[in-house]
Design a protein around this motif. Structure first.
Motif, short mmCIF file in Angstrom:
data_model
loop_
_atom_site.label_atom_id
_atom_site.label_comp_id
_atom_site.label_asym_id
_atom_site.label_seq_id
_atom_site.Cartn_x
_atom_site.Cartn_y
_atom_site.Cartn_z
N ILE A 38 0.83 -1.22 0.00
CA ILE A 38 0.00 0.00 0.00
C ILE A 38 0.86 1.26 0.00
CG2 ILE A 38 -1.67 1.32 1.36
CD1 ILE A 38 -2.84 -1.38 2.26
N LEU A 39 1.90 1.29 0.84
CA LEU A 39 2.77 2.47 0.89
C LEU A 39 3.54 2.64 -0.42
CD1 LEU A 39 4.19 2.23 4.53
CD2 LEU A 39 2.50 3.84 3.64
N GLY A 40 3.96 1.51 -1.01
CA GLY A 40 4.67 1.59 -2.29
C GLY A 40 3.80 2.17 -3.38
N ILE A 41 2.52 1.79 -3.40
CA ILE A 41 1.59 2.31 -4.41
C ILE A 41 1.31 3.79 -4.17
CG2 ILE A 41 -0.81 2.17 -5.16
CD1 ILE A 41 -0.59 -0.88 -4.84
N ILE A 42 1.17 4.17 -2.89
CA ILE A 42 0.92 5.59 -2.57
C ILE A 42 2.09 6.46 -3.04
CG2 ILE A 42 0.71 7.23 -0.66
CD1 ILE A 42 -0.91 5.09 0.83
N LEU A 43 3.31 5.97 -2.86
CA LEU A 43 4.49 6.73 -3.30
C LEU A 43 4.66 6.69 -4.82
CD1 LEU A 43 7.04 5.63 -0.55
CD2 LEU A 43 5.89 7.84 -0.74
N PHE A 44 4.22 5.59 -5.43
CA PHE A 44 4.38 5.42 -6.88
C PHE A 44 3.47 6.36 -7.67
CE2 PHE A 44 2.14 3.37 -10.44
CZ PHE A 44 3.15 3.38 -11.39
N ILE A 96 7.10 0.96 -12.00
CA ILE A 96 7.76 1.86 -12.95
C ILE A 96 8.16 1.10 -14.21
CG2 ILE A 96 9.89 3.19 -13.33
CD1 ILE A 96 9.65 4.17 -10.47
N LEU A 97 8.62 -0.13 -14.04
CA LEU A 97 8.96 -0.95 -15.21
C LEU A 97 7.72 -1.20 -16.07
CD1 LEU A 97 11.39 -3.65 -13.75
CD2 LEU A 97 11.92 -1.93 -15.48
N ASN A 98 6.59 -1.48 -15.42
CA ASN A 98 5.36 -1.71 -16.18
C ASN A 98 4.88 -0.44 -16.87
OD1 ASN A 98 5.14 -4.42 -15.56
ND2 ASN A 98 3.90 -4.07 -13.74
N ALA A 99 4.99 0.69 -16.19
CA ALA A 99 4.46 1.94 -16.73
C ALA A 99 5.25 2.43 -17.94
CB ALA A 99 4.47 3.01 -15.64
N TYR A 100 6.57 2.17 -17.95
CA TYR A 100 7.41 2.65 -19.05
C TYR A 100 7.91 1.49 -19.90
CZ TYR A 100 7.27 7.09 -16.63
OH TYR A 100 6.84 8.26 -16.04
N ASN A 101 6.99 0.59 -20.20
CA ASN A 101 7.30 -0.55 -21.05
C ASN A 101 7.07 -0.15 -22.51
OD1 ASN A 101 7.45 -2.99 -22.39
ND2 ASN A 101 6.40 -4.12 -20.77
N GLN A 113 16.01 -8.53 6.89
CA GLN A 113 14.81 -9.36 6.89
C GLN A 113 13.78 -8.91 7.93
OE1 GLN A 113 15.90 -13.35 7.90
NE2 GLN A 113 17.08 -12.77 9.70
N ARG A 114 14.20 -8.16 8.93
CA ARG A 114 13.25 -7.66 9.94
C ARG A 114 12.42 -6.49 9.41
NH1 ARG A 114 14.07 -9.67 15.02
NH2 ARG A 114 15.98 -10.84 15.36
N ARG A 115 12.88 -5.87 8.34
CA ARG A 115 12.14 -4.76 7.75
C ARG A 115 11.69 -5.14 6.34
NH1 ARG A 115 11.71 -0.01 10.17
NH2 ARG A 115 9.87 -0.10 8.83
N TYR A 116 10.96 -6.23 6.26
CA TYR A 116 10.46 -6.69 4.97
C TYR A 116 9.51 -5.68 4.35
CZ TYR A 116 8.19 -9.73 1.55
OH TYR A 116 7.69 -10.27 0.38
N ASP A 117 8.83 -4.87 5.19
CA ASP A 117 7.91 -3.87 4.66
C ASP A 117 8.63 -2.85 3.78
OD1 ASP A 117 9.25 -3.05 6.93
OD2 ASP A 117 7.67 -1.70 7.59
N LEU A 118 9.86 -2.45 4.18
CA LEU A 118 10.63 -1.51 3.37
C LEU A 118 11.04 -2.14 2.04
CD1 LEU A 118 12.92 0.16 6.07
CD2 LEU A 118 10.75 1.00 5.12
N THR A 119 11.42 -3.40 2.09
CA THR A 119 11.78 -4.11 0.86
C THR A 119 10.61 -4.12 -0.11
OG1 THR A 119 13.34 -5.52 2.07
CG2 THR A 119 12.60 -6.30 -0.09
N VAL A 120 9.41 -4.40 0.42
CA VAL A 120 8.21 -4.46 -0.43
C VAL A 120 7.89 -3.08 -1.01
CG1 VAL A 120 5.73 -4.94 -0.47
CG2 VAL A 120 7.26 -6.43 0.79
N ILE A 121 8.09 -2.02 -0.25
CA ILE A 121 7.83 -0.66 -0.76
C ILE A 121 8.67 -0.40 -2.01
CG2 ILE A 121 8.18 1.80 -0.29
CD1 ILE A 121 7.42 1.23 2.62
N PHE A 122 9.98 -0.61 -1.91
CA PHE A 122 10.87 -0.33 -3.04
C PHE A 122 10.64 -1.30 -4.20
CE2 PHE A 122 13.61 1.10 0.68
CZ PHE A 122 13.19 2.41 0.58
N MET A 123 10.34 -2.57 -3.87
CA MET A 123 10.08 -3.56 -4.90
C MET A 123 8.82 -3.20 -5.68
SD MET A 123 9.70 -7.69 -4.49
CE MET A 123 8.40 -7.50 -3.26
N THR A 124 7.77 -2.79 -4.96
CA THR A 124 6.51 -2.42 -5.62
C THR A 124 6.71 -1.22 -6.54
OG1 THR A 124 5.22 -3.24 -3.74
CG2 THR A 124 4.14 -1.67 -5.21
#
Length: 290
Positions: free
Chosen positions: A67-73, A119-124, A103-114
């Motif tokens: 959710i946070l990754g999408i909000i920032l995206f 971005i890859l999908n949007a500029y394909n 690994q204790r901050r998996y939420d941050l990993t998911v934010i950047f991954m999302t």
């Protein structure tokens, strides 16, 4: 009895994870949910935590991170249109940030991954996109929620009465105390067994690291378990303090016996170790219905 219990626990957990994987795979293969492979991906990532409580925690982190990754995206995708030269730089930055959290901050990993995936999908430039960024974001959230529901449902509704986490932690408590008593006995009888200081400390290091890591993981899972109450969490915390005291006392016995060669000090630490063992056994969690 306890060897059979460990085997039963392993088979039960294998059955749970297999069923959850099967449900996730079926949703991917036989449904028309947009981007339904995200459902199966979520199931794979969540159940990789293995322990039920850790699955819950990882699910929360994935949902929050998505959710946070999408909000920032959403604003970023339009800001990048002001200067397309910033797209590769942004992608490189996100790839670097993806590697930073542990690994204790998996939420941050998911934010950047999302953000990076979107971005890859949007500029394909090779495939025509049939969705707007907003539609893709909504589909991603829906698929993530479905995957999380499958994981939590598999653990806490279909297998509710088995109580895997509690049984496993109780089993590990008993195994840890038995192992520690055996190691101390072996250390005290090292001359009779023909063991030198190096062999003793190497055996302690190899055995204790694995045992302590296993029970700490199980304790963390049980703390996050939805069925754990405050009394159980207190007992887990108290046992955790006792077991680390026992570890220190074991190495104190080793130091006094093999380094200082002070038998009186070694005996003193051994007596404290025995007191800690009694306290640990009195602090075993309830094992009703095991």
């Amino acid at each position: 009895m306890y060897a059979a219990l460990r085997s039963r626990l392993a088979m039960a957990r294998l059955s749970q994870i297999t069923l959850v994987y099967g449900i996730g795979l079926a949703l991917y293969l036989f449904t028309t949910i947009p981007h339904n492979w995200w459902v199966f991906l979520t199931v794979l990532m969540m159940t990789a935590a293995i322990e039920p409580g850790l699955v819950i925690q990882k699910s929360i982190n994935r949902g929050k991170g998505t959710i946070l990754g999408i909000i920032l995206f959403m604003p970023l995708i339009y800001l990048l249109q002001l200067n397309y030269r910033m797209i590769p730089l942004t992608f490189i930055l996100l790839a670097c940030l993806l590697m930073v959290p542990n690994q204790r901050r998996y939420d941050l990993t998911v934010i950047f991954m999302t953000m990076m995936v979107f971005i890859l999908n949007a500029y394909n430039f090779t495939t025509i996109l049939l969705e707007t960024p907003f539609q893709t974001s909504v589909n991603r959230i829906i698929c993530t929620i479905i995957g999380i529901v499958v994981c939590i449902g598999g653990d806490y509704f279909l297998f509710r009465r088995f109580n895997y986490s509690r049984k496993l932690y109780y089993l590990l408590q008993r195994e840890l105390c038995t192992t520690l008593e055996g190691k101390v006995e072996r250390m005290l009888n090292s001359e009779m067994l023909g063991l030198n200081a190096y062999l003793v400390v190497e055996d302690l290091r190899n055995t204790l690291n694995g045992k302590f890591s296993e029970i700490v993981t199980s304790a963390t899972s049980l703390n996050y378990d939805l069925r754990s109450d405050e009394i159980l969490k207190y007992k887990i915390q108290h046992f955790d303090q006792i077991m680390w005291q026992m570890r220190r006392q074991i190495y104190a016995i080793y130091y006094c016996k093999f380094v200082k060669k002070d038998q009186i000090a070694a005996t003193h630490h051994y007596q404290r170790f025995e007191e800690s063992i009694v306290a640990a056994k009195n602090n075993f969690i309830s094992y009703n219905n095991i």
